[in-house]
Design an enzyme around this catalytic site. Structure first.
Site, short mmCIF file in Angstrom:
data_model
loop_
_atom_site.label_atom_id
_atom_site.label_comp_id
_atom_site.label_asym_id
_atom_site.label_seq_id
_atom_site.Cartn_x
_atom_site.Cartn_y
_atom_site.Cartn_z
N ARG A 271 -26.50 20.16 -28.89
CA ARG A 271 -27.15 20.31 -30.19
C ARG A 271 -28.51 19.61 -30.25
NH1 ARG A 271 -24.08 22.36 -34.26
NH2 ARG A 271 -21.84 22.53 -33.91
N ARG B 183 -18.48 29.14 -52.34
CA ARG B 183 -18.28 27.77 -51.88
C ARG B 183 -19.58 26.97 -51.99
NH1 ARG B 183 -15.71 27.81 -46.03
NH2 ARG B 183 -17.87 28.40 -45.66
N LYS C 273 -23.74 33.35 -34.15
CA LYS C 273 -23.43 32.79 -32.83
C LYS C 273 -21.97 33.01 -32.43
CE LYS C 273 -24.71 28.54 -33.39
NZ LYS C 273 -25.12 28.68 -34.80
N ARG D 85 -21.83 35.32 -49.52
CA ARG D 85 -20.39 35.26 -49.26
C ARG D 85 -19.62 34.80 -50.50
NH1 ARG D 85 -20.07 32.40 -43.34
NH2 ARG D 85 -20.62 30.56 -44.59
N ARG E 18 -29.36 22.82 -44.60
CA ARG E 18 -28.78 22.96 -43.25
C ARG E 18 -29.80 23.52 -42.28
NH1 ARG E 18 -23.73 26.62 -43.97
NH2 ARG E 18 -23.55 26.32 -41.71
#
Length: 229
Positions: free
Chosen positions: A88, A160, A13, A127, A171
């Site tokens: 949201r 992370r 996004k 990542r 999530r």
């Protein structure tokens, strides 16, 4: 052109919002940017938001909404904007609808970046972040020359906690709970368009711009044709 961009974490996004807003010559407005501007500017809303953020609490809807209302009333947003990160949920969407009606306008289009959960996990779980300089690498898309070592500074790379698969899937569950009704809300309004968000960034931008045909004039057509070349 008044747009809202929605999509799950990892859909791209932020990147697409920047490109699309630039193509359309409209401001990209994100809640994160608004928070930072108010906090750094020492506004009353910024001071209030900071009290929540300093405690690690979510900023209440009424504070966020007040900030968004103020931002949409600024001069550069009068001819259009792209909202990223707001609304949201359906409650915020209803508030936004009324807010724009009070300003004498309304949304033209809502673009939903569509990508499946496994692709999101692949993007985010791959990542790796450097402990020393903070540079982010990706084991598939942008790997370092030596595994576990940052090319830029030689620092150790680590994953992370919020890039771990179990966290990402949680999530995604939260996103589906909050945003599926929002997508349905805008579908019922007749202004929702889905955009396949898989593949190279420029291809996704080209698909997004193609969805905007008929809503835009002039400058928006030029980057569209370039993306497809």
């Amino acid at each position: 052109m008044r747009l809202v961009l929605v999509g799950p974490p990892g859909a791209g996004k932020g990147t697409q919002a920047q490109f699309i807003a630039s193509h359309l010559s409209i401001p990209k407005i994100s809640t994160g940017d608004i928070f930072r501007a108010n906090v750094s500017g020492g506004t009353e809303l910024g001071k209030l938001a900071k009290t929540y953020m300093d405690r690690g609490d979510l900023v209440p809807d009424e504070v966020t909404i007040a900030m968004v209302r103020g931002r949409l009333a600024e001069d550069d947003a009068q001819d259009g904007f792209l909202l990223d990160g707001f609304p949201r949920n359906v409650a915020q969407a209803e508030v936004l609808k009324k807010m724009l009606a009070d300003l004498g306008s309304g949304l033209d289009l809502v673009l939903e970046l569509v990508v499946d959960d496994d692709e999101v996990v692949r993007r985010l779980a791959g990542r790796r972040t450097c402990r020393s300089c903070g540079k982010v690498w990706h084991i598939d898309f942008d790997p370092p020359k030596k595994e576990g070592v940052c090319d830029a500074c030689g620092g150790e790379l680590f994953q992370r906690d919020d890039d771990r698969e179990e966290t990402i899937r949680h999530r995604l569950e939260v996103y589906q709970e909050q945003t599926a009704p929002l997508v349905n809300f805008y579908a019922d309004e007749g202004i929702l368009r889905g955009v396949d968000a898989t593949g190279p960034v420029e291809e996704v931008t080209g698909r997004a711009m193609a969805e905007l045909r008929g809503f835009t004039r002039g400058p928006a057509q030029e980057p569209d044709s370039e993306d497809e070349s």
